[in-house]
Each structure stands twice: as C-alpha cells, then as structure tokens.
Scaffold this motif. Structure first.
Motif, PDB file in Angstrom:
ATOM      1  N   ASP A 166       0.831  -1.197   0.000  1.00 48.76           N
ATOM      2  CA  ASP A 166       0.000   0.000   0.000  1.00 48.76           C
ATOM      3  C   ASP A 166       0.870   1.254   0.000  1.00 48.76           C
ATOM      4  OD1 ASP A 166      -2.119  -1.729   0.171  1.00 48.76           O
ATOM      5  OD2 ASP A 166      -2.421  -1.456   2.333  1.00 48.76           O
ATOM      6  N   LEU A 167       1.938   1.211   0.764  1.00 43.08           N
ATOM      7  CA  LEU A 167       2.841   2.364   0.844  1.00 43.08           C
ATOM      8  C   LEU A 167       3.548   2.610  -0.492  1.00 43.08           C
ATOM      9  CD1 LEU A 167       4.436   1.746   4.365  1.00 43.08           C
ATOM     10  CD2 LEU A 167       2.763   3.492   3.755  1.00 43.08           C
ATOM     11  N   LYS A 168       3.948   1.524  -1.168  1.00 45.78           N
ATOM     12  CA  LYS A 168       4.613   1.700  -2.463  1.00 45.78           C
ATOM     13  C   LYS A 168       3.678   2.318  -3.490  1.00 45.78           C
ATOM     14  CE  LYS A 168       6.089  -2.546  -3.002  1.00 45.78           C
ATOM     15  NZ  LYS A 168       6.784  -3.708  -3.649  1.00 45.78           N
ATOM     16  N   ILE A 169       2.432   1.893  -3.484  1.00 46.46           N
ATOM     17  CA  ILE A 169       1.473   2.455  -4.439  1.00 46.46           C
ATOM     18  C   ILE A 169       1.141   3.895  -4.067  1.00 46.46           C
ATOM     19  CG2 ILE A 169      -0.945   2.302  -5.163  1.00 46.46           C
ATOM     20  CD1 ILE A 169      -0.545  -0.700  -5.390  1.00 46.46           C
ATOM     21  N   PHE A 170       1.049   4.184  -2.781  1.00 41.65           N
ATOM     22  CA  PHE A 170       0.854   5.574  -2.338  1.00 41.65           C
ATOM     23  C   PHE A 170       1.988   6.457  -2.843  1.00 41.65           C
ATOM     24  CE2 PHE A 170       2.599   8.380   1.032  1.00 41.65           C
ATOM     25  CZ  PHE A 170       1.706   9.442   0.906  1.00 41.65           C
ATOM     26  N   LEU A 171       3.210   5.935  -2.800  1.00 43.52           N
ATOM     27  CA  LEU A 171       4.373   6.688  -3.261  1.00 43.52           C
ATOM     28  C   LEU A 171       4.254   7.009  -4.752  1.00 43.52           C
ATOM     29  CD1 LEU A 171       7.187   7.799  -2.543  1.00 43.52           C
ATOM     30  CD2 LEU A 171       8.121   5.528  -3.015  1.00 43.52           C
ATOM     31  N   GLU A 172       3.831   6.043  -5.557  1.00 45.76           N
ATOM     32  CA  GLU A 172       3.686   6.278  -6.997  1.00 45.76           C
ATOM     33  C   GLU A 172       2.572   7.272  -7.290  1.00 45.76           C
ATOM     34  OE1 GLU A 172       5.699   5.392  -9.230  1.00 45.76           O
ATOM     35  OE2 GLU A 172       6.916   4.080  -7.989  1.00 45.76           O
ATOM     36  N   VAL A 173       1.468   7.182  -6.578  1.00 43.20           N
ATOM     37  CA  VAL A 173       0.368   8.119  -6.788  1.00 43.20           C
ATOM     38  C   VAL A 173       0.807   9.535  -6.415  1.00 43.20           C
ATOM     39  CG1 VAL A 173      -1.981   8.771  -6.116  1.00 43.20           C
ATOM     40  CG2 VAL A 173      -1.407   6.356  -6.456  1.00 43.20           C
ATOM     41  N   ALA A 174       1.539   9.674  -5.309  1.00 41.47           N
ATOM     42  CA  ALA A 174       2.014  10.990  -4.880  1.00 41.47           C
ATOM     43  C   ALA A 174       2.947  11.591  -5.925  1.00 41.47           C
ATOM     44  CB  ALA A 174       2.723  10.869  -3.527  1.00 41.47           C
ATOM     45  N   ARG A 175       3.777  10.773  -6.557  1.00 41.31           N
ATOM     46  CA  ARG A 175       4.712  11.269  -7.562  1.00 41.31           C
ATOM     47  C   ARG A 175       4.017  11.603  -8.877  1.00 41.31           C
ATOM     48  NH1 ARG A 175       9.543   6.905  -6.265  1.00 41.31           N
ATOM     49  NH2 ARG A 175      10.441   8.042  -4.491  1.00 41.31           N
ATOM     50  N   LEU A 211      -4.790   1.897   2.868  1.00 45.88           N
ATOM     51  CA  LEU A 211      -3.788   2.662   3.620  1.00 45.88           C
ATOM     52  C   LEU A 211      -4.465   3.702   4.496  1.00 45.88           C
ATOM     53  CD1 LEU A 211      -0.884   3.538   4.248  1.00 45.88           C
ATOM     54  CD2 LEU A 211      -0.956   4.960   2.186  1.00 45.88           C
ATOM     55  N   GLU A 212      -5.443   4.398   3.952  1.00 44.84           N
ATOM     56  CA  GLU A 212      -6.144   5.426   4.729  1.00 44.84           C
ATOM     57  C   GLU A 212      -6.896   4.820   5.908  1.00 44.84           C
ATOM     58  OE1 GLU A 212      -6.893   8.901   1.377  1.00 44.84           O
ATOM     59  OE2 GLU A 212      -8.387   7.298   1.571  1.00 44.84           O
ATOM     60  N   GLU A 213      -7.431   3.615   5.712  1.00 36.25           N
ATOM     61  CA  GLU A 213      -8.097   2.922   6.834  1.00 36.25           C
ATOM     62  C   GLU A 213      -7.073   2.530   7.897  1.00 36.25           C
ATOM     63  OE1 GLU A 213     -10.175  -0.363   5.219  1.00 36.25           O
ATOM     64  OE2 GLU A 213     -11.659   0.863   4.130  1.00 36.25           O
ATOM     65  N   ALA A 214      -5.883   2.118   7.452  1.00 39.25           N
ATOM     66  CA  ALA A 214      -4.854   1.667   8.400  1.00 39.25           C
ATOM     67  C   ALA A 214      -4.362   2.811   9.274  1.00 39.25           C
ATOM     68  CB  ALA A 214      -3.688   1.031   7.653  1.00 39.25           C
ATOM     69  N   ILE A 215      -4.199   4.005   8.696  1.00 40.03           N
ATOM     70  CA  ILE A 215      -3.680   5.136   9.479  1.00 40.03           C
ATOM     71  C   ILE A 215      -4.807   6.037   9.988  1.00 40.03           C
ATOM     72  CG2 ILE A 215      -1.545   5.093   8.139  1.00 40.03           C
ATOM     73  CD1 ILE A 215      -2.480   7.626   6.737  1.00 40.03           C
ATOM     74  N   ASN A 216      -6.043   5.686   9.613  1.00 42.13           N
ATOM     75  CA  ASN A 216      -7.227   6.420  10.071  1.00 42.13           C
ATOM     76  C   ASN A 216      -7.157   7.908   9.708  1.00 42.13           C
ATOM     77  OD1 ASN A 216      -9.765   6.579  11.296  1.00 42.13           O
ATOM     78  ND2 ASN A 216      -8.887   7.208  13.274  1.00 42.13           N
ATOM     79  N   ALA A 217      -6.714   8.169   8.490  1.00 43.90           N
ATOM     80  CA  ALA A 217      -6.615   9.553   8.019  1.00 43.90           C
ATOM     81  C   ALA A 217      -6.488   9.545   6.500  1.00 43.90           C
ATOM     82  CB  ALA A 217      -5.412  10.263   8.633  1.00 43.90           C
ATOM     83  N   PRO A 218      -7.046  10.540   5.820  1.00 37.72           N
ATOM     84  CA  PRO A 218      -6.893  10.611   4.356  1.00 37.72           C
ATOM     85  C   PRO A 218      -5.481  11.048   3.975  1.00 37.72           C
ATOM     86  CG  PRO A 218      -8.081  12.534   5.148  1.00 37.72           C
ATOM     87  CD  PRO A 218      -7.899  11.634   6.342  1.00 37.72           C
ATOM     88  N   VAL A 219      -4.958  10.459   2.910  1.00 33.62           N
ATOM     89  CA  VAL A 219      -3.638  10.865   2.407  1.00 33.62           C
ATOM     90  C   VAL A 219      -3.773  11.753   1.169  1.00 33.62           C
ATOM     91  CG1 VAL A 219      -2.384   8.910   3.362  1.00 33.62           C
ATOM     92  CG2 VAL A 219      -3.451   8.704   1.094  1.00 33.62           C
ATOM     93  N   PHE A 220      -4.956  11.722   0.547  1.00 33.00           N
ATOM     94  CA  PHE A 220      -5.243  12.592  -0.595  1.00 33.00           C
ATOM     95  C   PHE A 220      -6.615  13.223  -0.438  1.00 33.00           C
ATOM     96  CE2 PHE A 220      -2.433   9.325  -2.548  1.00 33.00           C
ATOM     97  CZ  PHE A 220      -1.397  10.157  -2.943  1.00 33.00           C
TER      98      PHE A 220
END
Length: 298
Positions: free
Chosen positions: A10-19, A44-53
C-alpha cells in the motif's frame, strides 16, 4: 496505544500516486488498473485512520498527513534500494540506471560528449540525460542527479556548487561586417539580439542578457539556446552564450569581451539517501571532476 502497521505494498502504491499526481498516471507507471490503485489507497487510509489525498474536480491533492507519511516512505524506498545494492556485493562493478536532469544547452553542448568517456569506464551504468526548462525534483525521484544554475530547496537534499562558467557575447563575422563591431556597452543599443522568449522563461537564471543590456532589440526569439546560437550564426544578431557552448567552433566571435562579466554557478543536487550508492557516486564524481576541471569555482 495500538500500533499502526500499514502494508508495504500500500505504501509503495501511495508513493507512486504521490509522484504522478493521478491514479491513472500511477496505474500506467506500475501497469495495473486504477481500481486496484484505489483499493490500496483506501486500505492505507483505513490503516492510518486519516486521508492521504483530497479529491476534487482538479484531481488528487496530498494532505498534510500524506505529506508527512511521504517523507518516511521515500526514506524506506531509498533504504530498500541501498540494501539491494549492498546485498548485490560491493565488490562488483557499479551497475544500473542513473537519470541526470539538467538544462538543454549544457546537456547537449557539453555533458553529452563528456559522458562518452564515462560510459567507456563504467559500461554497466546506463546514464539517462534528461533535459528540462524547469526544476526537476530529486526528492520526488524525477531524477537521481539534477544540475542547475541555482541551488534547489527541499528536504533530504544534498546541494553543492561544483563549478562556475562565464558567459560571453557572440556574433557572426558577417553580422559584424554589416552592422559594425560595438566598442562600448552603450553601442549595444544600436544592435540586434537573439534571445529567449520572455514569457516562456521558467528559470530566471537564464535572463543573463539583461545583466548587460536592459532593453535589447530582439530580432530572434526561441526557448532553445541552441536555436539562438544557430540564428546568430546565420546573422540574426548578437547572442549571449555560456562558455561551455564553445560557440567559436560554429564561426562566432566574441564581442566586448573585456566589458562583459557575467557568471553562473553550477549546482549539483542528489538525494541524501542515495548519494553513496555506487552507481550514483560514480556519476556524481565524474560530474564533479569534469566540471571542476573545465569550469572551476573561484
């Protein structure tokens, strides 16, 4: 307090989306469908309980929590890359791809030739020389090494000056025979110039002609320094060029050389977490040695 343990995929895909800035861009880059990308981001957002985008009509915008997370994930990625190269064996010849980003002029008229000898010395390192009219973000992995005429700002960056080059005014002999050679800076008011398209300039450090003459009469404009050079060769007017262009080889001659004092510093930017990888270190050392040899810092 419960421990949050997000999934690495999930973190790797988050990294690609952010880039990439979009789900579609990330999907194309890692070759999967957008629905899969979206599921990973939601998990990922459910895991950290916060939106990343944040999502709106303009697309995705990273949140403050997402930005903080991004810095850690980039560091994790860099460590994984470094670990892979370490386990590959430090005794082996440096190998892999290194992307060097810089401006068109210095890339085409100087660095392209200098990397020939590098490739002969390090045949297993593939150098990608990418040209740009704006800043490339090393901390977003747009390039591994960025050469610029200004010091970029950003976190986790190692930014060092590695050289300084002068700029000169040039003109073709035919132009000077027709219009006369200027003897003083004030004589430039009566001459024509080849220069950049003003509203397309994205880096103010290339506004070097303005340091010699405030309002030049422009006869030819281009976003390309190379186009300006060849327009001047054809007689379009006087042009200001960096010394690395070696304009004399195209028949241009210097104008008012004793009166013009314009310089630019070359800055090299590398991500701190990657700068000691063998392939990156080989490229940065080559750039430092080459540029300091030809254009040493004062």
């Amino acid at each position: 307090m419960s421990l949050i343990n997000p999934n690495w995929n999930d973190l790797k895909i988050f990294l690609e989306v952010a880039r990439c800035g979009t789900l579609g861009g990330a999907a194309r880059r890692i070759r999967c469908d957008q629905s899969t990308i979206s599921r990973h981001i939601n998990r990922l957002e459910e895991a950290i309980n916060a939106p990343v985008f944040e999502r709106d009509n303009q697309g995705l915008h990273i949140t403050a929590r997402g930005q903080a997370l991004l810095e850690y994930v980039e560091a994790m990625e860099a460590n994984v890359v470094a670990l892979g190269e370490l386990l590959g064996g430090s005794h082996k010849e440096p190998s892999g791809t290194v992307r060097v980003g810089t401006m068109e002029g210095i890339a085409s008229m100087y660095l392209a030739g200098e990397f020939v000898a590098f490739s002969q010395r390090f045949p297993k390192i593939s150098v990608e020389l990418v040209t740009t009219t704006q800043q490339m973000h090393v901390n977003q992995r747009e390039a591994d090494v960025f050469l610029s005429f200004f010091p970029p700002e950003g976190k986790s960056l190692d930014v060092v000056p590695i050289g300084q080059f002068p700029l000169h005014l040039f003109a073709s002999p035919d132009y000077l025979a027709k219009h006369g050679a200027p003897q003083e800076l004030t004589d430039l008011l009566d001459h024509q110039f080849a220069s950049y398209v003003d509203d397309l300039i994205q880096l103010d450090t290339v506004r070097w002609l303005e340091e010699v003459i405030a309002r030049p009469k422009i006869s030819f404009q281009s976003s390309s320094m190379i186009a300006q050079l060849f327009a001047s060769v054809a007689g379009a007017g006087i042009v200001m060029l960096p010394s690395f262009a070696k304009a004399e080889r195209f028949g241009l001659v210097r104008v008012l050389d004793a009166h013009v004092r314009v310089n630019r510093t070359i800055w090299m930017t590398v991500h701190r977490d990657l700068q000691y990888l063998p392939r990156i270190k080989a490229v940065t050392r080559h750039l430092q040695d080459t540029i300091s040899r030809d254009f040493p810092l004062p």
